[in-house]
Design a protein around this motif. Structure first.
Motif, PDB file in Angstrom:
ATOM      1  N   ARG A  30      28.589  -4.555 -21.421  1.00  0.00           N
ATOM      2  CA  ARG A  30      28.260  -4.814 -22.835  1.00  0.00           C
ATOM      3  C   ARG A  30      27.253  -5.945 -23.003  1.00  0.00           C
ATOM      4  N   VAL A  31      27.004  -6.670 -21.928  1.00  0.00           N
ATOM      5  CA  VAL A  31      26.082  -7.812 -21.930  1.00  0.00           C
ATOM      6  C   VAL A  31      26.487  -8.804 -23.018  1.00  0.00           C
ATOM      7  N   GLU A  32      27.702  -9.319 -22.899  1.00  0.00           N
ATOM      8  CA  GLU A  32      28.201 -10.326 -23.828  1.00  0.00           C
ATOM      9  C   GLU A  32      28.963 -11.398 -23.080  1.00  0.00           C
ATOM     10  N   VAL A  33      28.905 -12.618 -23.616  1.00  0.00           N
ATOM     11  CA  VAL A  33      29.576 -13.756 -22.991  1.00  0.00           C
ATOM     12  C   VAL A  33      31.077 -13.663 -23.242  1.00  0.00           C
TER      13      VAL A  33
ATOM     14  N   GLU B  98      37.751  -2.395  -1.287  1.00  0.00           N
ATOM     15  CA  GLU B  98      38.364  -1.071  -1.212  1.00  0.00           C
ATOM     16  C   GLU B  98      38.586  -0.489  -2.598  1.00  0.00           C
ATOM     17  N   ALA B  99      38.261   0.768  -2.767  1.00  0.00           N
ATOM     18  CA  ALA B  99      38.427   1.435  -4.063  1.00  0.00           C
ATOM     19  C   ALA B  99      39.905   1.653  -4.356  1.00  0.00           C
ATOM     20  N   PRO B 100      40.286   1.569  -5.621  1.00  0.00           N
ATOM     21  CA  PRO B 100      41.696   1.784  -5.965  1.00  0.00           C
ATOM     22  C   PRO B 100      42.113   3.238  -5.779  1.00  0.00           C
ATOM     23  N   ARG B 101      43.406   3.439  -5.604  1.00  0.00           N
ATOM     24  CA  ARG B 101      43.916   4.808  -5.458  1.00  0.00           C
ATOM     25  C   ARG B 101      43.952   5.492  -6.821  1.00  0.00           C
ATOM     26  N   GLY B 102      43.880   6.799  -6.797  1.00  0.00           N
ATOM     27  CA  GLY B 102      43.937   7.542  -8.048  1.00  0.00           C
ATOM     28  C   GLY B 102      42.579   7.639  -8.728  1.00  0.00           C
ATOM     29  N   VAL B 103      42.626   8.091  -9.969  1.00  0.00           N
ATOM     30  CA  VAL B 103      41.401   8.304 -10.741  1.00  0.00           C
ATOM     31  C   VAL B 103      40.942   6.999 -11.396  1.00  0.00           C
ATOM     32  N   TYR B 104      39.666   6.711 -11.314  1.00  0.00           N
ATOM     33  CA  TYR B 104      39.103   5.537 -11.975  1.00  0.00           C
ATOM     34  C   TYR B 104      37.650   5.832 -12.334  1.00  0.00           C
ATOM     35  N   ASN B 105      37.110   4.987 -13.200  1.00  0.00           N
ATOM     36  CA  ASN B 105      35.722   5.141 -13.630  1.00  0.00           C
ATOM     37  C   ASN B 105      35.014   3.796 -13.496  1.00  0.00           C
ATOM     38  N   GLU B 106      34.021   3.730 -12.639  1.00  0.00           N
ATOM     39  CA  GLU B 106      33.259   2.485 -12.488  1.00  0.00           C
ATOM     40  C   GLU B 106      32.118   2.483 -13.498  1.00  0.00           C
ATOM     41  N   LYS B 107      32.199   1.573 -14.467  1.00  0.00           N
ATOM     42  CA  LYS B 107      31.186   1.495 -15.518  1.00  0.00           C
ATOM     43  C   LYS B 107      29.868   0.947 -14.963  1.00  0.00           C
ATOM     44  N   TRP B 108      28.779   1.468 -15.509  1.00  0.00           N
ATOM     45  CA  TRP B 108      27.468   1.028 -15.043  1.00  0.00           C
ATOM     46  C   TRP B 108      27.152  -0.375 -15.561  1.00  0.00           C
ATOM     47  N   CYS B 109      26.322  -1.073 -14.808  1.00  0.00           N
ATOM     48  CA  CYS B 109      25.911  -2.429 -15.192  1.00  0.00           C
ATOM     49  C   CYS B 109      24.549  -2.358 -15.878  1.00  0.00           C
ATOM     50  N   ASN B 110      24.453  -2.974 -17.040  1.00  0.00           N
ATOM     51  CA  ASN B 110      23.209  -2.970 -17.814  1.00  0.00           C
ATOM     52  C   ASN B 110      22.323  -4.183 -17.514  1.00  0.00           C
ATOM     53  N   ILE B 111      22.678  -4.916 -16.468  1.00  0.00           N
ATOM     54  CA  ILE B 111      21.853  -6.056 -16.056  1.00  0.00           C
ATOM     55  C   ILE B 111      21.349  -5.777 -14.642  1.00  0.00           C
ATOM     56  N   GLU B 112      20.069  -5.513 -14.506  1.00  0.00           N
ATOM     57  CA  GLU B 112      19.495  -5.227 -13.198  1.00  0.00           C
ATOM     58  C   GLU B 112      19.307  -6.513 -12.392  1.00  0.00           C
ATOM     59  N   LYS B 113      19.281  -6.360 -11.100  1.00  0.00           N
ATOM     60  CA  LYS B 113      19.196  -7.502 -10.186  1.00  0.00           C
ATOM     61  C   LYS B 113      17.982  -8.375 -10.473  1.00  0.00           C
ATOM     62  N   ARG B 114      16.828  -7.762 -10.709  1.00  0.00           N
ATOM     63  CA  ARG B 114      15.595  -8.536 -10.914  1.00  0.00           C
ATOM     64  C   ARG B 114      15.586  -9.271 -12.259  1.00  0.00           C
ATOM     65  N   GLU B 115      16.413  -8.822 -13.213  1.00  0.00           N
ATOM     66  CA  GLU B 115      16.475  -9.454 -14.535  1.00  0.00           C
ATOM     67  C   GLU B 115      17.688 -10.369 -14.684  1.00  0.00           C
ATOM     68  N   GLN B 116      18.492 -10.404 -13.659  1.00  0.00           N
ATOM     69  CA  GLN B 116      19.799 -11.053 -13.731  1.00  0.00           C
ATOM     70  C   GLN B 116      19.738 -12.496 -14.233  1.00  0.00           C
ATOM     71  N   ASP B 117      18.975 -13.350 -13.579  1.00  0.00           N
ATOM     72  CA  ASP B 117      18.943 -14.772 -13.944  1.00  0.00           C
ATOM     73  C   ASP B 117      18.409 -14.979 -15.359  1.00  0.00           C
ATOM     74  N   ASP B 118      17.364 -14.237 -15.716  1.00  0.00           N
ATOM     75  CA  ASP B 118      16.779 -14.393 -17.047  1.00  0.00           C
ATOM     76  C   ASP B 118      17.781 -14.008 -18.143  1.00  0.00           C
ATOM     77  N   ILE B 119      18.479 -12.899 -17.940  1.00  0.00           N
ATOM     78  CA  ILE B 119      19.438 -12.461 -18.957  1.00  0.00           C
ATOM     79  C   ILE B 119      20.603 -13.428 -19.064  1.00  0.00           C
ATOM     80  N   LEU B 120      21.086 -13.924 -17.943  1.00  0.00           N
ATOM     81  CA  LEU B 120      22.173 -14.901 -17.970  1.00  0.00           C
ATOM     82  C   LEU B 120      21.736 -16.184 -18.683  1.00  0.00           C
ATOM     83  N   LYS B 121      20.480 -16.573 -18.489  1.00  0.00           N
ATOM     84  CA  LYS B 121      19.950 -17.751 -19.188  1.00  0.00           C
ATOM     85  C   LYS B 121      19.893 -17.505 -20.696  1.00  0.00           C
TER      86      LYS B 121
END
Length: 263
Positions: A78-81, A99-122
């Motif tokens: 959600r890109v929120e503090v 290790e991945a958890p057992r059973g069904v799960y959904n890994e949500k995508w990250c909306n902060i890319e590695k190259r933009e990481q520091d700038d967005i956190l700032k």
């Protein structure tokens, strides 16, 4: 199977999370509802150190007046503090697993890319503290996954969303659920159960007497002097109150005890 980012510990099962929600709904007097199946989502989060400085605006050389340092958490989806999760993430960071958890799960995508990481956190840090972005520095960002259960409950004709943190069992969304007004039958049943303990007789008698007195005075003041008429409907409504019900039950119990000793 292994995850691309470390996962913080899952300490609460889906069944335990569902039971926790049911207990909280019961406290709000909800007995009949539909609770949807819980779904486990792995949410991306960043935990990082922030540093910012404040300058003396009256100084032409912009002398640094003070510096502030701390730790913040940002929801990468959600890109929120989320300052409320900082301590929880700090305490559980060393307990992570790939290790991945057992059973069904959904890994949500990250909306902060590695190259933009520091700038967005700032940017998010600057907005959070209401300071200029150029006054902020971030360091040692750690990306991790937080296990969260998502579900919905149908209460009455409305649907409410709940999020249960699988690390500590914290439930989000309960504050949106209203307290359900109890029926006359429920009030009667609860009052009877409470009056099974003799220690409550005096307590409830006092509450009923003073509450009934205040209610009677308030009602008396609201009746016009020119039309002092009591309809049968209003008269019956008076006996529909909890205070009067308690008085009647207390008197009934006392009469039963008196009759028992006479026998």
């Amino acid at each position: 199977m292994y995850l691309g980012n470390p996962l913080l510990p899952i300490n609460i099962t889906a069944l335990g999370a569902a039971d926790a929600i049911k207990k909280e709904l019961l406290k709000k007097s909800w007995h009949e509802y539909e609770l949807k199946p819980l779904k486990l989502n792995l949410m991306p989060y960043f935990l990082f150190n922030y540093h910012y400085f404040l300058e003396d605006s009256a100084d032409e050389q912009k002398t640094v007046k003070s510096t502030v340092h701390g730790i913040l958490a940002v929801d990468g989806h959600r890109v929120e503090v989320r300052p409320d999760l900082v301590e929880l993430l700090k305490e559980n960071w060393k307990k992570n697993t790939q290790e991945a958890p057992r059973g069904v799960y959904n890994e949500k995508w990250c909306n902060i890319e590695k190259r933009e990481q520091d700038d967005i956190l700032k940017i998010k840090t600057a907005k959070h503290f209401n300071i200029p972005k150029n006054n902020v520095f971030v360091s040692s960002p750690k990306k991790m996954l937080i296990p969260l259960y998502y579900t919905f409950a149908v209460l009455g004709e409305k649907e409410y969303k709940f999020v249960v943190n699988a690390i500590d069992g914290r439930i989000e969304g309960l504050d949106t659920v209203p307290n359900r007004e109890k029926s006359y039958a429920e009030i009667t049943r609860e009052t009877i159960n409470e009056l099974k303990n003799p220690a409550n007789w005096i307590k409830y008698s006092k509450e009923a007497i003073f509450s009934g007195k205040d209610a009677a005075v308030s009602k008396a003041k609201s009746i016009p002097k020119s039309t002092i008429k009591i309809s049968s409907k209003k008269f019956l409504n008076y006996f529909d109150s909890r205070e009067v019900l308690i008085v009647i039950m207390v008197l009934a119990v006392i009469l039963i005890i008196i009759g028992f000793f006479k026998i």
